[in-house]
Design a protein around this motif. Structure first.
Motif, PDB file in Angstrom:
ATOM      1  N   PRO A   1      -7.220   8.950   1.051  1.00 20.66           N
ATOM      2  CA  PRO A   1      -6.176   8.839   2.065  1.00 20.66           C
ATOM      3  C   PRO A   1      -5.214   7.718   1.731  1.00 20.66           C
ATOM      4  O   PRO A   1      -5.528   6.836   0.941  1.00 20.66           O
ATOM      5  CB  PRO A   1      -6.956   8.519   3.340  1.00 20.66           C
ATOM      6  N   GLY A   2      -4.061   7.801   2.286  1.00 19.95           N
ATOM      7  CA  GLY A   2      -3.069   6.756   2.081  1.00 19.95           C
ATOM      8  C   GLY A   2      -1.949   7.201   1.194  1.00 19.95           C
ATOM      9  O   GLY A   2      -1.687   8.386   1.055  1.00 19.95           O
ATOM     10  N   GLY A   3      -1.304   6.253   0.598  1.00 21.97           N
ATOM     11  CA  GLY A   3      -0.104   6.493  -0.165  1.00 21.97           C
ATOM     12  C   GLY A   3       0.946   5.524   0.348  1.00 21.97           C
ATOM     13  O   GLY A   3       0.644   4.594   1.089  1.00 21.97           O
ATOM     14  N   SER A   4       2.166   5.760  -0.039  1.00 20.22           N
ATOM     15  CA  SER A   4       3.254   4.899   0.412  1.00 20.22           C
ATOM     16  C   SER A   4       4.498   5.749   0.619  1.00 20.22           C
ATOM     17  O   SER A   4       4.513   6.947   0.325  1.00 20.22           O
ATOM     18  CB  SER A   4       3.539   3.810  -0.631  1.00 20.22           C
ATOM     19  N   GLU A   5       5.535   5.109   1.087  1.00 17.98           N
ATOM     20  CA  GLU A   5       6.810   5.811   1.286  1.00 17.98           C
ATOM     21  C   GLU A   5       7.330   6.367  -0.039  1.00 17.98           C
ATOM     22  O   GLU A   5       7.864   7.467  -0.091  1.00 17.98           O
ATOM     23  CB  GLU A   5       7.831   4.841   1.876  1.00 17.98           C
ATOM     24  N   HIS A   6       7.140   5.617  -1.116  1.00 12.45           N
ATOM     25  CA  HIS A   6       7.653   6.022  -2.424  1.00 12.45           C
ATOM     26  C   HIS A   6       6.691   6.931  -3.189  1.00 12.45           C
ATOM     27  O   HIS A   6       7.119   7.715  -4.043  1.00 12.45           O
ATOM     28  CB  HIS A   6       7.992   4.794  -3.263  1.00 12.45           C
ATOM     29  N   LYS A   7       5.406   6.793  -2.907  1.00 13.64           N
ATOM     30  CA  LYS A   7       4.398   7.630  -3.566  1.00 13.64           C
ATOM     31  C   LYS A   7       3.414   8.102  -2.504  1.00 13.64           C
ATOM     32  O   LYS A   7       2.376   7.499  -2.280  1.00 13.64           O
ATOM     33  CB  LYS A   7       3.701   6.855  -4.685  1.00 13.64           C
ATOM     34  N   PRO A   8       3.741   9.208  -1.865  1.00 11.88           N
ATOM     35  CA  PRO A   8       2.927   9.679  -0.742  1.00 11.88           C
ATOM     36  C   PRO A   8       1.618  10.341  -1.177  1.00 11.88           C
ATOM     37  O   PRO A   8       1.486  10.804  -2.310  1.00 11.88           O
ATOM     38  CB  PRO A   8       3.843  10.699  -0.061  1.00 11.88           C
ATOM     39  N   GLU A   9       0.698  10.387  -0.248  1.00 15.98           N
ATOM     40  CA  GLU A   9      -0.551  11.106  -0.461  1.00 15.98           C
ATOM     41  C   GLU A   9      -0.243  12.550  -0.853  1.00 15.98           C
ATOM     42  O   GLU A   9       0.632  13.185  -0.273  1.00 15.98           O
ATOM     43  CB  GLU A   9      -1.366  11.084   0.826  1.00 15.98           C
ATOM     44  N   GLY A  10      -0.952  13.026  -1.836  1.00 20.79           N
ATOM     45  CA  GLY A  10      -0.766  14.396  -2.292  1.00 20.79           C
ATOM     46  C   GLY A  10       0.190  14.547  -3.449  1.00 20.79           C
ATOM     47  O   GLY A  10       0.341  15.635  -3.987  1.00 20.79           O
ATOM     48  N   ARG A  11       0.824  13.460  -3.886  1.00 23.83           N
ATOM     49  CA  ARG A  11       1.704  13.535  -5.061  1.00 23.83           C
ATOM     50  C   ARG A  11       0.843  13.456  -6.318  1.00 23.83           C
ATOM     51  O   ARG A  11       0.050  12.530  -6.491  1.00 23.83           O
ATOM     52  CB  ARG A  11       2.709  12.403  -5.090  1.00 23.83           C
ATOM     53  N   VAL A  12       1.005  14.444  -7.185  1.00 19.24           N
ATOM     54  CA  VAL A  12       0.239  14.472  -8.424  1.00 19.24           C
ATOM     55  C   VAL A  12       1.184  14.789  -9.580  1.00 19.24           C
ATOM     56  O   VAL A  12       1.980  15.721  -9.502  1.00 19.24           O
ATOM     57  CB  VAL A  12      -0.902  15.514  -8.368  1.00 19.24           C
ATOM     58  N   CYS A  13       1.084  13.980 -10.625  1.00 19.06           N
ATOM     59  CA  CYS A  13       1.890  14.165 -11.832  1.00 19.06           C
ATOM     60  C   CYS A  13       1.008  14.784 -12.914  1.00 19.06           C
ATOM     61  O   CYS A  13      -0.133  14.362 -13.111  1.00 19.06           O
ATOM     62  CB  CYS A  13       2.448  12.829 -12.305  1.00 19.06           C
ATOM     63  N   PHE A  14       1.572  15.764 -13.586  1.00 17.06           N
ATOM     64  CA  PHE A  14       0.864  16.498 -14.632  1.00 17.06           C
ATOM     65  C   PHE A  14       1.648  16.409 -15.931  1.00 17.06           C
ATOM     66  O   PHE A  14       2.875  16.329 -15.918  1.00 17.06           O
ATOM     67  CB  PHE A  14       0.760  17.993 -14.267  1.00 17.06           C
TER      68      PHE A  14
END
Length: 161
Positions: A104-117
């Motif tokens: 859980p968590g994240g930030s305004e710039h990198k929200p929860e659920g952001r995944v880079c591939f």
């Protein structure tokens, strides 16, 4: 669905005589586990790397400290360096890398659920992309990221004809 994708990857990589590898952060080895759940996977998969910390990304995959400082661990730039590093480390033909915020968590710039591939290979053009899965919960983000990584591998192998 992961079992179907992993079976397709095994079939395609075996037919082409290729070795695949993984470099994982937020998925914690789930992509490698999906591949190795399939009997015969040792023909196309020798090793994968779970590099959860920045130190592991630097030490095992050769991710540059400057890249981590400028873009952060959850970035396409870091994912691309992870994928390239895995190719070298595993002496593989095709690699997929995953780095994200499962929650859980994240930030305004990198929200929860952001995944880079990132996908890198000796036999295919590099691919980098970010997927916003949203705040699905940790287990669901990890599952979605695992499936997406497997699709990237399968699609790259299928394009090879």
């Amino acid at each position: 669905m992961t079992q179907i994708l992993a079976t397709e990857i095994l079939t395609l990589a075996r037919a082409r005589g290729l070795i695949v590898t993984t470099a994982e952060s937020c998925t914690g080895g789930l992509v490698a586990a999906a591949l190795t759940d399939i009997a015969g996977s040792s023909e196309i998969f020798e090793r994968g790397l779970v590099t959860y910390s920045n130190a592991a990304k630097r030490d095992l995959l050769g991710v540059a400290q400057d890249t981590l400082d400028r873009h952060g661990a959850v970035s396409e730039q870091v994912a691309a360096e992870m994928a390239r590093g895995a190719l070298d480390c595993a002496r593989a033909d095709l690699s997929v890398a995953v780095s994200g915020i499962a929650g859980p968590g994240g930030s305004e710039h990198k929200p929860e659920g952001r995944v880079c591939f990132a996908l890198a290979g000796k036999i295919t053009a590099a691919v980098v992309e970010t997927v916003e899965f949203g705040a699905l919960g940790r287990a669901n983000v990890r599952a979605a990221a695992t499936e997406h990584a497997l699709r990237l591998l399968r699609d790259a192998l299928a394009r090879l004809g």
